[in-house]
Design an enzyme around this catalytic site. Structure first.
Site, PDB file in Angstrom:
ATOM      1  N   CYS A  30       0.826  -1.194   0.000  1.00 55.18           N
ATOM      2  CA  CYS A  30       0.000   0.000   0.000  1.00 55.18           C
ATOM      3  C   CYS A  30       0.866   1.252   0.000  1.00 55.18           C
ATOM      4  O   CYS A  30       2.088   1.187  -0.046  1.00 55.18           O
ATOM      5  CB  CYS A  30      -0.906   0.005   1.225  1.00 55.18           C
ATOM      6  SG  CYS A  30      -1.803  -1.552   1.444  1.00 55.18           S
ATOM      7  N   ARG A  78      -4.745   1.312  -0.665  1.00 53.53           N
ATOM      8  CA  ARG A  78      -4.571  -0.118  -0.422  1.00 53.53           C
ATOM      9  C   ARG A  78      -4.493  -0.929  -1.708  1.00 53.53           C
ATOM     10  O   ARG A  78      -5.315  -0.774  -2.610  1.00 53.53           O
ATOM     11  CB  ARG A  78      -5.736  -0.666   0.425  1.00 53.53           C
ATOM     12  CG  ARG A  78      -5.558  -2.135   0.796  1.00 53.53           C
ATOM     13  CD  ARG A  78      -6.778  -2.712   1.488  1.00 53.53           C
ATOM     14  NE  ARG A  78      -6.538  -4.098   1.907  1.00 53.53           N
ATOM     15  CZ  ARG A  78      -7.499  -4.970   2.186  1.00 53.53           C
ATOM     16  NH1 ARG A  78      -8.761  -4.612   2.130  1.00 53.53           N
ATOM     17  NH2 ARG A  78      -7.192  -6.215   2.545  1.00 53.53           N
ATOM     18  N   SER A 125      -4.893  -4.654  -2.091  1.00 49.48           N
ATOM     19  CA  SER A 125      -5.344  -5.740  -1.209  1.00 49.48           C
ATOM     20  C   SER A 125      -4.764  -7.078  -1.661  1.00 49.48           C
ATOM     21  O   SER A 125      -4.955  -7.505  -2.799  1.00 49.48           O
ATOM     22  CB  SER A 125      -6.868  -5.787  -1.166  1.00 49.48           C
ATOM     23  OG  SER A 125      -7.413  -5.751  -2.466  1.00 49.48           O
ATOM     24  N   ILE A 179      -3.951  -9.774   1.203  1.00 45.54           N
ATOM     25  CA  ILE A 179      -4.358 -10.739   2.229  1.00 45.54           C
ATOM     26  C   ILE A 179      -5.632 -10.240   2.889  1.00 45.54           C
ATOM     27  O   ILE A 179      -5.760  -9.052   3.180  1.00 45.54           O
ATOM     28  CB  ILE A 179      -3.238 -10.927   3.276  1.00 45.54           C
ATOM     29  CG1 ILE A 179      -2.018 -11.615   2.632  1.00 45.54           C
ATOM     30  CG2 ILE A 179      -3.719 -11.749   4.477  1.00 45.54           C
ATOM     31  CD1 ILE A 179      -0.815 -11.741   3.548  1.00 45.54           C
ATOM     32  N   ASN A 230       1.986  -0.394   5.235  1.00 46.64           N
ATOM     33  CA  ASN A 230       2.416  -0.726   3.883  1.00 46.64           C
ATOM     34  C   ASN A 230       3.344  -1.919   3.949  1.00 46.64           C
ATOM     35  O   ASN A 230       4.374  -1.873   4.631  1.00 46.64           O
ATOM     36  CB  ASN A 230       3.143   0.471   3.251  1.00 46.64           C
ATOM     37  CG  ASN A 230       3.812   0.108   1.939  1.00 46.64           C
ATOM     38  OD1 ASN A 230       3.376  -0.793   1.237  1.00 46.64           O
ATOM     39  ND2 ASN A 230       4.876   0.814   1.602  1.00 46.64           N
ATOM     40  N   GLY A 231       3.014  -2.993   3.231  1.00 46.28           N
ATOM     41  CA  GLY A 231       3.898  -4.145   3.184  1.00 46.28           C
ATOM     42  C   GLY A 231       3.185  -5.421   3.548  1.00 46.28           C
ATOM     43  O   GLY A 231       1.960  -5.533   3.481  1.00 46.28           O
ATOM     44  N   GLU A 232       3.962  -6.420   3.932  1.00 41.22           N
ATOM     45  CA  GLU A 232       3.424  -7.708   4.353  1.00 41.22           C
ATOM     46  C   GLU A 232       4.270  -8.249   5.503  1.00 41.22           C
ATOM     47  O   GLU A 232       5.490  -8.097   5.509  1.00 41.22           O
ATOM     48  CB  GLU A 232       3.462  -8.732   3.212  1.00 41.22           C
ATOM     49  CG  GLU A 232       2.793  -8.298   1.921  1.00 41.22           C
ATOM     50  CD  GLU A 232       1.279  -8.233   2.009  1.00 41.22           C
ATOM     51  OE1 GLU A 232       0.716  -8.686   3.033  1.00 41.22           O
ATOM     52  OE2 GLU A 232       0.655  -7.726   1.064  1.00 41.22           O
ATOM     53  N   SER A 290      11.160 -12.237  -6.124  1.00 44.94           N
ATOM     54  CA  SER A 290      12.378 -11.877  -6.839  1.00 44.94           C
ATOM     55  C   SER A 290      13.591 -12.191  -5.969  1.00 44.94           C
ATOM     56  O   SER A 290      13.462 -12.475  -4.775  1.00 44.94           O
ATOM     57  CB  SER A 290      12.338 -10.394  -7.219  1.00 44.94           C
ATOM     58  OG  SER A 290      13.361 -10.073  -8.134  1.00 44.94           O
TER      59      SER A 290
END
Length: 641
Positions: free
Chosen positions: A2, A50, A52, A54, A79-81, A371
């Protein structure tokens, strides 16, 4: 994945400022076209775009969480995972009885912060930049992931502090903060030498970056107080008798676990594939979890400059469906203005352009790609890391003799074999190595910069980093330096910006704290030998990657820049940029034009230096002159794949 934007003020947030923040979110719409969310109270405005990935139907942001007696105490914009969020949620429920209302990873962050405080940052396996606002204590906490995968810009002025994933959003808010958009000339000199702007600088004096592995705390009216929570060290653990096989298994196991966790998503996950060992390893491990894996690579029209054939062979060997995006010189040149706009600050890496186009292609098919970034810094993949082996005989020379070797090198004509060896052998590591990019020497800088200050050198950036690595072996010191310079200044900036420009999430399984914990223990002979780089990693991957990839040299996405700047492909474009750029007060354009002509007609290769200056000219034309207006078509809300 995000985009963040926030504004903290000691005054009451007026409707006008709230509207300004809301409008500035449009500059980062590509980072999150699925939803836009805003929320504010009397002191803070939280904005959010966002993408989306998850818990798509829930986990809207800003996200509110709190314990049972204060269920909306905290507001989170993230922002991120976080890839270990399932394990963290379970641990928080077991230890503290924490309850969750969504199935996403955001609640694991804010609940972890409530129970563990800032200690939670070191428990997160993922990439992130986030803001947590405590509505009771009126305290804002900003944090960034250990390696700097996700960006976070900051600006603090008389009227408050703003933060954002996109610097261009902050530029719109500078007047509201009481700040200017003045150019940082010192950062320009650093950029010209390094080909990127080093953290925490930006090319705007009043905009800085929160550094990787750091968090900042602030309250309305206060300056951000920055602390580092992640301090990478290379704590070497030598191989004992018979331990080689076990250590290689450890590397394979931890990388396999990291890829498995990076595959967690409620959307399709693909992979970039360059033909080298790093991306191949990631794709080969990913296909174990998704037999229908899609892979993507880029190619150039000029024959002999593409790894596309090797990548296609690799995709066939592992059983992936493969896509190739071919880029021509005209398309390459036409894309540069919008690519520089997406970058926020210039990065003079020619590989940005093919990365942009392969991300554009991937986004037609998937929403997430894996990557191989970070492998070289962790496992010793750059050829320059072998230099300490070739220079080792100089270590046995007394100081005066090493100095003499340096003076002799100055008398040898340029281009003579052995000149560079003598010069570099005469210097200590701290003076000869400052990362993977060196565009200009001091003498060359004097010829192109109007305001050259010799006291502004690369050592502004590198000296504090080298101080932290005293006593380590030279390869570990070089890796450590690159973690704080080249990796987060070039590699991760281009990875984030070029994929997010296409609303595509890029994940990098090598840059995982658990993978680093294994890699940092490797002695230098398990990283660098006279024959190869990444020795231990290659041994660990021997049964994972196809044989034709295992011992290939690193190439990445090579760009035929030197050739194109000598011919009709890019020479005319470059000449126009030099002629039209309004940077005469900063650059000696006549010297740059002479450099272009020398490159075109002579054997000397000025392509990287020219590219560094040309990218800055384009940046200046966009962000300072307002002369260049890139054709940016930001997506509408919402966009679903």
């Amino acid at each position: 994945m995000c985009g963040l934007l926030g504004f903290l003020t000691a005054d009451v947030a007026t409707d006008a400022v709230v509207q300004q923040v809301y409008d500035a979110l449009h500059c980062g719409r590509h980072r999150g076209p699925d939803e836009r969310g805003t929320w504010h109270d009397e002191n803070i405005i939280l904005g959010f775009n966002r993408l989306s990935i998850i818990d798509i139907d829930n986990s809207h942001q800003p996200l509110f969480w709190g314990p049972a007696d204060e269920p909306e105490r905290y507001a989170l914009a993230f922002n991120g995972e976080v890839y270990n969020y399932l394990e963290l949620r379970q641990q928080l429920a077991d230890e503290f009885g924490a309850e969750f209302r969504t199935e996403g990873d955001g609640e694991a962050i804010v609940a972890g912060y409530h129970y563990w405080g800032t200690e939670v940052f070191a428990r997160l396996r993922g990439m992130f930049a986030f803001a947590i606002w405590d509505t009771r204590t009126r305290r804002l906490v900003l944090a960034r992931d250990p390696f700097g995968i996700k960006p976070l810009f900051l600006a603090t002025g008389p009227n408050g502090t703003a933060y954002a994933s996109e610097k261009k959003s902050l530029l719109e808010l500078l007047p509201a903060l009481g700040l200017s958009d003045e150019l940082d000339v010192r950062a320009l000199e650093h950029y010209t030498v390094l080909q990127y702007v080093p953290e925490p600088e930006s090319l705007h004096r009043d905009v800085r970056r929160l550094e990787s592995g750091c968090y900042a705390t602030l309250t309305p009216g206060s300056e951000p107080e920055v602390n580092r929570y992640f301090v990478p060290t290379f704590r070497v653990r030598p191989f004992g008798p018979g331990s080689e096989t076990k250590r290689y298994e450890e590397i394979a196991d931890v990388l396999s676990d990291s890829v498995a966790k990076h595959m967690r998503a409620d959307v399709t996950v693909g992979a970039f594939l360059s033909g080298g060992i790093d991306s191949t390893a990631i794709a080969a491990l990913a296909i174990r979890h998704n037999p229908n894996l899609l892979t993507f690579t880029s190619a150039f029209e000029r024959e002999g400059y593409s790894e596309a054939d090797v990548a296609a062979e690799t995709a066939a060997a592992i059983g992936a469906k493969h896509y190739i995006r071919t880029v021509g010189p005209e398309e390459y040149a036409a894309a540069i203005p919008k690519i520089v706009w997406y970058l926020d600050d210039p990065v003079a890496d020619p590989a940005l352009v093919p990365l942009y186009f392969v991300a554009e292609e991937a986004r037609k098919h998937v929403k997430v790609v894996l990557s191989g970034e970070g492998s070289d810094e962790l496992f010793g993949g750059y050829t320059i890391y072998r230099e300490p082996l070739s220079l080792k005989p100089f270590e046995y020379l007394p100081g005066p003799l090493r100095a003499l070797a340096g003076r002799l090198s100055e008398r040898i004509p340029d281009g003579t074999r052995g000149k560079s060896l003598l010069h570099r052998g005469s210097l200590p590591l701290e003076q000869r190595y400052y990362g993977n990019a060196r565009s200009f020497s001091d003498a060359q800088l004097r010829s192109v910069l109007r305001e050259f200050r010799p006291e502004w050198t690369h050592q502004d950036v590198t000296a504090p980093i080298y101080t932290r690595s005293r006593g380590w072996d030279p390869v570990a010191r070089m890796q450590h330096l690159d973690l704080f310079t080249w990796l987060r200044g070039d590699i991760l900036v281009k990875a984030d910006k070029m994929t997010m420009a296409n609303s595509l999430e890029l994940r990098v399984p090598f840059l995982d704290p658990e993978v680093f914990a294994i890699a940092e223990q490797l002695p230098y002979e398990q990283k660098i030998t006279k024959e190869t780089t990444k020795y231990a990693l290659r041994r660990a991957l021997a049964t994972i990657v196809p044989p034709h990839v295992l011992h290939r040299p690193k190439l990445g996405f090579p760009v035929p820049l030197r050739h194109w700047l000598r011919g009709p492909e890019l020479y005319d474009w470059a000449a126009v940029q030099i002629a039209e750029s309004q940077t005469d007060h900063l650059l000696d354009k006549s010297a740059i034009k002479a450099m272009l002509e020398a490159h075109r007609t002579g054997p000397v290769d000025h392509s990287r230096r020219l590219w560094t200056l040309l990218v800055f000219m384009v940046w200046h034309g966009i962000f300072v002159e307002n002369r260049i207006k890139p054709d940016i078509q930001e997506p509408a809300y919402p966009v679903r794949l």
